[in-house]
Design a protein around this motif. Structure first.
Motif, short mmCIF file in Angstrom:
data_model
loop_
_atom_site.label_atom_id
_atom_site.label_comp_id
_atom_site.label_asym_id
_atom_site.label_seq_id
_atom_site.Cartn_x
_atom_site.Cartn_y
_atom_site.Cartn_z
N LYS B 63 -65.16 62.64 -70.19
CA LYS B 63 -64.59 62.55 -68.84
C LYS B 63 -63.95 61.18 -68.58
O LYS B 63 -62.78 61.10 -68.23
CB LYS B 63 -65.67 62.76 -67.76
N SER B 64 -64.77 60.14 -68.78
CA SER B 64 -64.25 58.80 -68.47
C SER B 64 -63.12 58.42 -69.43
O SER B 64 -62.16 57.76 -69.03
CB SER B 64 -65.37 57.76 -68.57
N LEU B 67 -60.05 59.95 -68.06
CA LEU B 67 -59.60 59.21 -66.88
C LEU B 67 -58.95 57.89 -67.27
O LEU B 67 -57.96 57.47 -66.67
CB LEU B 67 -60.80 58.95 -65.97
N SER B 71 -55.14 56.73 -66.52
CA SER B 71 -54.82 55.55 -65.71
C SER B 71 -54.14 54.47 -66.56
O SER B 71 -53.79 53.41 -66.05
CB SER B 71 -56.08 55.00 -65.03
N PHE B 179 -58.15 58.45 -58.89
CA PHE B 179 -59.15 58.76 -59.91
C PHE B 179 -60.47 58.15 -59.47
O PHE B 179 -60.56 56.95 -59.25
CB PHE B 179 -58.76 58.14 -61.26
N ASP B 181 -64.34 57.78 -60.59
CA ASP B 181 -65.32 57.96 -61.66
C ASP B 181 -66.70 57.61 -61.10
O ASP B 181 -67.00 56.45 -60.86
CB ASP B 181 -64.96 57.04 -62.84
N THR B 213 -64.81 62.51 -61.31
CA THR B 213 -65.88 62.83 -62.24
C THR B 213 -67.19 62.45 -61.57
O THR B 213 -67.26 61.42 -60.89
CB THR B 213 -65.80 62.06 -63.58
#
Lengths: 277, 332
Positions: B63-64, B67, B71, B179, B181, B213
């Motif tokens: 997930k991260s 992201l 970005s 975004f 997180d 997320t």
């Protein structure tokens, strides 16, 4: 759709950001009054200690170096210490941001990280310099009882101090970035500091070094950081003073290329493996 | 046009391993074995402007990493992505004006400064016109209720207060895509609820696209309308949240308070989700057994003192998705 295709940053937007960060650095330095006062006191104490040492140093035994005497040496260290105190240990900020995993976030800002850092540091250093210089120069004038600066020497000193400070800030930025590849920033700083001390001529002008060492030291950026501006105290002619600018400008160019090169390596590494040091 | 378009995006990390048991010389000078680990493996999806999408998966799912690619922090190993019309890793700085980023564990505020000073500085860095900045800050301060906080140095704020300031900082320049997180990590129940409410309202008002997320299903349920589930770097599922609930809603949860100290219950189509002293939580697969049948069986075999029937919780739905995938992977 985006208003303008990217690739080249809008110059006006960039200038606004740079000015803001410069002012931020400037204001931060001036707002930390206690810290600034401590640095001023330390600066005066250092000048006084060196004055005491130089007062019993037999400079007259140095053949062919008539311009070197206790008074000129006190002024010499007043200038070299000014640069080192103004720059301080800036590399720590970059190192800490890398260790905290902040660099990923910082590189997603509209201004490149290196530019943001240099703008802030420049503002901070200028503010500190403008406070420290009068204090140190007053102390040196009171201790030596003389004022060796012709107006054009002072103007030249301001230019060279600005260049030397930028050079040292860039070195600190590069040292801090090394932490991305492992625990390298502290040892690199230690080496950088020792070389600045020895090859930069922090307490002794390069003129008193043995020939080979003098030539070697003069060919490094460290001489441009400290010895360059400080040797204005020996009263060079206009032609000599302008010649002294050449290595400074040269090293500024080389160091700027180095900063951009290393920064690109940082972007590549972060892009490849992430921003967790 | 999609706010965000991802096409077969992959990220592989090279991992160097030390030779265990090798001599000191071997460890110092020997070649390290390197192998490639796929953190994200050819995922594709598109998100429309104004959508609020949860991007979820277990720890290490990718997930991260995704992201960070979107970005512009990480370069992908393969694939393509466009965010607000920009390729993030090539046009990072131009993209910066269009996106807002909040990484729950990290700060974009200057810790020693009051939040207001950080906002002023960010306004300059993002070149927000003064009038716009004043108007926008006032609206965000009101929405996130941080008026009483912004004069305090950030280091003196609680985590919840700081997170609200972080989100305001990320929204100040009017990004079209945000975004987030783990934005509610470490927050208490009240702070989470407030943050979710403000985020959702703001996204609706300003048509901001949100990609979030979180391991907290409350964030997903309260903020998002669509869920993308990934695991082992691969996309497992991409559905509207309501559809996901319907699809996996073939489960119901029955919680029983019993006279027996250690109640036990077994029946086809019924799974014991939790058991404790005088308590039993059952998951009922409605395709195998009805709630009526299970309740009748429970009343017959246990001394039931209280009984609660609930829809399957989102936590359980997501757990089931992961379990289904692990099972399928095991069969393959």
């Amino acid at each position: 759709m985006p208003n303008a295709r990217p690739g080249r940053m809008d110059d006006r937007r960039r200038r606004v950001g740079i000015r803001a960060l410069f002012r931020f650095g400037w204001r931060s330095a001036l707002s930390e009054r206690f810290s600034l006062a401590v640095i001023c006191v330390t600066y005066v104490v250092l000048i006084a200690v060196f004055a005491s040492i130089f007062s019993i140093t037999p400079f007259f035994e140095l053949e062919g170096l008539a311009e070197i005497n206790a008074a000129s040496m006190i002024w010499y260290v007043t200038v070299t210490e000014l640069v080192t105190l103004v720059v301080g240990n800036r590399y720590i900020e970059v190192r800490e941001e890398i260790l905290a995993g902040q660099v990923g976030g910082l590189i997603t800002r509209p201004l490149p990280y290196w530019l943001m850092k240099m703008a802030e540091w420049t503002g901070r250093s200028l503010a500190q310099g403008l406070v420290l210089a009068p204090v140190g120069f007053l102390a040196a004038a009171l201790i030596t009882g003389n004022w060796p600066w012709a107006p054009w020497h002072l103007a030249m000193l301001a230019v060279m101090l600005a260049g030397a400070t930028m050079l040292m800030l860039m070195a600190h930025f590069m040292v801090g970035l090394l932490e991305l590849w492992g625990p390298h920033a502290r040892p690199a700083h230690w080496i950088n500091q020792k070389f600045t001390f020895l090859l930069g001529g922090l307490i002794l002008p390069l003129a008193v070094y043995p020939d080979g060492l003098r030539q070697f030291a003069a060919s490094t950026p460290y001489a441009a950081m400290l010895h360059g501006p400080a040797s204005l105290v020996f009263g060079p002619s206009a032609a000599e003073a302008i010649t002294m600018l050449v290595p400074l400008l040269l090293w500024l160019g080389v160091m700027a290329v180095g900063v951009l090169w290393l920064y690109q390596r940082v972007l590549d590494t972060v892009g490849r493996v992430g921003d967790q040091a | 046009m999609s706010a965000l378009h991802v096409e077969a995006l992959s990220k592989h990390f090279e991992i160097a391993t030390k030779q265990e048991g090798a001599s000191l010389a071997g460890r110092l000078f020997g070649r390290r074995e390197r192998h490639s680990v796929a953190a994200v493996n050819a995922i594709s999806f598109a998100i429309e402007a104004g959508e609020r999408v949860a991007f979820i998966g277990p720890n290490g799912a990718g997930k991260s990493t995704t992201l960070k690619m979107l970005s512009g922090i990480l370069y992908p190993s393969a694939g393509h992505a466009e965010v607000a019309g920009y390729v993030p890793w090539r046009e990072r700085q131009a993209l910066a004006y269009r996106i807002g980023i909040v990484f729950g564990q990290r700060s974009q505020l200057w810790f020693h400064l009051p939040a207001r000073d950080s906002f002023v500085l960010l306004a300059k860095i993002y070149d927000i016109p003064p009038a716009t900045y004043v108007r926008r800050l006032a609206a965000l301060v009101e929405a996130f209720r941080i008026g009483h906080l912004i004069e305090q140095p950030v280091r003196q704020l609680s985590l919840g207060q700081r997170m609200r300031c972080e989100i305001v900082a990320s929204l100040l320049h009017g990004p079209r895509i945000v975004f987030l997180d783990e934005p509610t990590i470490g927050l208490d129940v009240t702070a989470k609820a407030q943050l979710r409410e403000h985020l959702k309202a703001l996204s609706r008002q300003e048509d901001i696209t949100v990609l979030l997320t979180s391991h907290d299903t409350g964030d997903i349920a309260e903020i998002c309308e669509r869920v993308i589930v990934i695991n082992h770097g691969e996309k497992l599922l991409d559905q509207p949240l309501a559809e996901l609930r319907r699809h996996y809603g073939r489960q119901k949860a029955i919680t029983l308070a019993t006279g027996e100290e250690t109640p036990a219950f077994a029946m086809a189509g019924v799974k014991v989700l939790n058991s404790g002293r005088h308590q039993l939580q059952l998951g009922v697969d409605l395709e195998v057994a009805s709630v009526d049948q299970v309740v009748a069986a429970a009343l017959g075999s246990l001394s039931v003192q209280d009984l609660v029937i609930e829809e399957a919780r989102l936590d359980d739905v997501i757990k089931q998705i992961y379990e289904d995938q692990e099972r399928e992977a095991g069969h393959a």
